[in-house]
Write a protein that holds these residues in place. Sequence first.
Motif, short mmCIF file in Angstrom:
data_model
loop_
_atom_site.label_atom_id
_atom_site.label_comp_id
_atom_site.label_asym_id
_atom_site.label_seq_id
_atom_site.Cartn_x
_atom_site.Cartn_y
_atom_site.Cartn_z
N VAL A 110 -5.44 0.19 7.51
CA VAL A 110 -4.46 -0.70 7.43
C VAL A 110 -5.46 -2.22 7.72
O VAL A 110 -5.60 -3.01 6.68
CB VAL A 110 -3.57 -0.99 8.14
CG1 VAL A 110 -2.82 -2.48 8.82
CG2 VAL A 110 -2.44 -0.16 8.50
N GLN A 111 -6.46 -1.68 8.43
CA GLN A 111 -7.93 -2.23 8.38
C GLN A 111 -9.10 -2.39 7.09
O GLN A 111 -9.54 -3.07 7.30
CB GLN A 111 -8.32 -2.71 10.05
CG GLN A 111 -6.64 -3.44 11.18
CD GLN A 111 -7.66 -3.64 12.50
OE1 GLN A 111 -8.64 -3.50 12.73
NE2 GLN A 111 -6.88 -2.92 13.35
N GLY A 112 -9.33 -1.50 6.64
CA GLY A 112 -9.74 -1.31 5.35
C GLY A 112 -11.23 -1.26 6.07
O GLY A 112 -12.06 -1.27 5.83
N ASP A 113 -11.09 -0.26 7.45
CA ASP A 113 -12.85 -0.55 8.23
C ASP A 113 -12.62 1.18 8.80
O ASP A 113 -11.90 1.16 10.10
CB ASP A 113 -12.77 -1.31 9.23
CG ASP A 113 -14.04 -1.46 10.62
OD1 ASP A 113 -14.67 -0.99 10.10
OD2 ASP A 113 -14.03 -2.58 10.91
N ALA A 114 -13.58 1.60 8.04
CA ALA A 114 -13.60 2.80 9.12
C ALA A 114 -14.69 3.03 9.97
O ALA A 114 -14.39 4.50 10.34
CB ALA A 114 -14.62 3.63 8.01
N SER A 115 -14.77 1.95 10.30
CA SER A 115 -16.08 2.08 11.55
C SER A 115 -14.82 1.51 13.01
O SER A 115 -15.60 2.66 14.29
CB SER A 115 -16.92 1.00 11.74
OG SER A 115 -15.65 -0.30 12.23
N LEU A 116 -13.83 2.39 12.53
CA LEU A 116 -12.61 2.36 13.89
C LEU A 116 -12.69 3.82 14.36
O LEU A 116 -11.97 4.11 15.53
CB LEU A 116 -11.22 1.42 13.54
CG LEU A 116 -11.43 0.09 12.99
CD1 LEU A 116 -10.12 -0.56 12.46
CD2 LEU A 116 -11.59 -0.34 14.30
N MET B 234 0.70 -1.09 0.16
CA MET B 234 -0.21 0.00 -0.39
C MET B 234 0.35 0.93 -0.15
O MET B 234 1.83 1.43 0.55
CB MET B 234 -1.10 -0.12 1.11
CG MET B 234 -2.15 0.97 1.19
SD MET B 234 -2.75 1.49 2.93
CE MET B 234 -4.21 -0.61 2.68
N ARG B 235 0.32 2.32 -0.35
CA ARG B 235 1.53 3.05 -0.94
C ARG B 235 0.51 5.08 -0.41
O ARG B 235 -0.97 5.15 -1.24
CB ARG B 235 2.24 3.48 -2.20
CG ARG B 235 2.66 4.55 -2.87
CD ARG B 235 3.45 4.89 -4.23
NE ARG B 235 4.34 5.47 -3.85
CZ ARG B 235 4.50 5.87 -5.22
NH1 ARG B 235 3.64 6.88 -5.07
NH2 ARG B 235 5.93 7.15 -5.10
N ILE B 236 1.41 5.19 0.29
CA ILE B 236 -0.01 6.76 1.01
C ILE B 236 1.12 7.51 1.01
O ILE B 236 1.99 6.97 1.32
CB ILE B 236 -0.22 5.80 2.50
CG1 ILE B 236 -0.97 4.77 2.26
CG2 ILE B 236 -0.89 7.02 2.75
CD1 ILE B 236 -1.19 3.76 4.05
N ALA B 237 -0.36 8.76 0.89
CA ALA B 237 0.66 9.46 0.61
C ALA B 237 -0.27 11.04 2.15
O ALA B 237 -1.30 10.60 2.33
CB ALA B 237 0.26 11.03 -0.56
N ILE B 238 0.74 11.47 2.90
CA ILE B 238 -0.06 12.66 3.88
C ILE B 238 0.62 13.60 3.68
O ILE B 238 1.72 14.23 3.73
CB ILE B 238 1.23 11.65 5.17
CG1 ILE B 238 0.54 10.70 5.38
CG2 ILE B 238 0.65 12.54 6.62
CD1 ILE B 238 1.12 9.40 6.62
N ILE B 239 -0.51 15.31 3.61
CA ILE B 239 -0.24 16.02 2.94
C ILE B 239 -0.01 16.82 4.55
O ILE B 239 -0.87 16.84 5.34
CB ILE B 239 -1.42 16.27 2.44
CG1 ILE B 239 -1.70 15.99 1.05
CG2 ILE B 239 -1.12 18.24 2.08
CD1 ILE B 239 -2.34 16.25 0.47
N GLY B 240 0.94 17.06 4.62
CA GLY B 240 1.19 18.10 6.44
C GLY B 240 2.14 17.49 7.60
O GLY B 240 1.98 16.26 7.21
N ALA B 241 3.06 18.07 8.15
CA ALA B 241 4.31 16.88 8.58
C ALA B 241 4.24 17.69 9.60
O ALA B 241 4.77 18.40 10.84
CB ALA B 241 5.16 17.19 8.08
N GLY B 242 3.33 17.79 10.61
CA GLY B 242 2.23 18.89 11.73
C GLY B 242 1.74 16.98 12.51
O GLY B 242 2.85 15.99 12.88
N PHE B 243 1.46 17.30 14.39
CA PHE B 243 0.82 16.71 15.31
C PHE B 243 0.42 15.47 14.26
O PHE B 243 0.83 14.39 14.46
CB PHE B 243 0.42 17.20 16.69
CG PHE B 243 1.01 18.09 17.31
CD1 PHE B 243 1.88 17.90 17.57
CD2 PHE B 243 0.43 19.37 17.37
CE1 PHE B 243 2.86 18.69 18.67
CE2 PHE B 243 0.92 20.17 18.19
CZ PHE B 243 2.29 19.82 18.57
N ALA B 244 -0.84 15.33 13.40
CA ALA B 244 -1.58 14.77 12.89
C ALA B 244 -0.91 14.03 11.74
O ALA B 244 -0.98 12.58 11.92
CB ALA B 244 -3.07 15.62 12.15
N GLY B 245 -0.31 14.92 11.50
CA GLY B 245 0.77 14.16 9.70
C GLY B 245 1.86 12.75 10.00
O GLY B 245 1.89 11.98 9.79
#
Length: 348
Positions: free
Chosen positions: A307-313, A1-12
């Motif tokens: 990772v689990q593909g489960d937005a209910s988490l 899985m290739r993931i892009a994260i926009i932002g390098a603060g606390f959240a990112g």
Amino acid sequence: MRIAIIGAGFAGLSVAGFLLELGVSEIVIFEVGEGASSVAAGLLHPYVGEEGKRSVHASEALEQAKGLIALIEREQQKTILTAGIERVLRPDQRALFLEHQQRYGDVEFLEQDRVLIRSGWTVDCPAYLQGLKQKIQRGGGVFIQRRIHSLEELHDFDQIIVAAGAGSVSLVKSASLSVSLLKGQVIACESKNKLPFRSRVGKGYVARSGNSSVFYLGSAYERQWKSVEPDSDVAAADLFPKLGQLLPEVCEWTVIGCRAALRVIRRGHYFPILAKEGERTWIFTALGSRGLLYHAFLGRKLAEAIVQGDASLIPVNSCVDNCSLIVEISYNFSLLHALYSPSLFPSL
């Protein structure tokens, strides 16, 4: 899985770290400029806000945040400046904090109108963020300094996480969000003497730094603003009168620096927004004044959901209504693309 994260603060950075921990090997973090995380004074405690109520999920969030901060301290560098934060109470808050004392055991009365929040920490945020970044780089994460103008630029990624603070608003225009933007300013002040004070909060705050004669005063919030650049005169005029009630000595201190950034605030609730938009886009924003408290807790939840593909988490408190994007701003929207380049405090 290739993931892009926009932002390098606390959240990112937090979600990047947990994704690596869960086995995701291809992570690219786009650094889009200094945001609210770079302005944070580093006050970590569960009683954020003028009302003094204990924040939702505070116990778990505090445990997760302290665990991640302590890990960076052990592996990298000094990040925990002091333990314990004092709070000055209004007369009507005494009963509430007596209840906190009995229920949670982390509040100690020092005087009738002043308590010690024993679970609180003051954190060196620049050192902590740098430590997180270095840990992610050692784990294989890649950092690129590049402003993203459209999510279409990231078409070759499997998942996209938008965690760019105020910049998220212009990137996810169709999100089911209801947020406002505030300009927050923090000033650095120097005392003539080295002082033993802990960080102190109430209406505003006086936060310790790594230098025992330098303190951060905040935060001055502006809803009507024409520039995102720091303005120490405006900030000092707002902060000194109210902070003098927390600590009279501040009126004698010298202003030596000022930082400013835009803060995303969720309308109707202080809990951050963590939501999925479409097939491959997630938005992690509106951490507000609780970024340090919630970043690790929600960063882990988001990493697990991906990772689990489960937005209910994702915690139910993060859910947003099915409504169009509402952004309360009083300046030219194009400033969001230029965004802000807040002046940093001088090296202290």
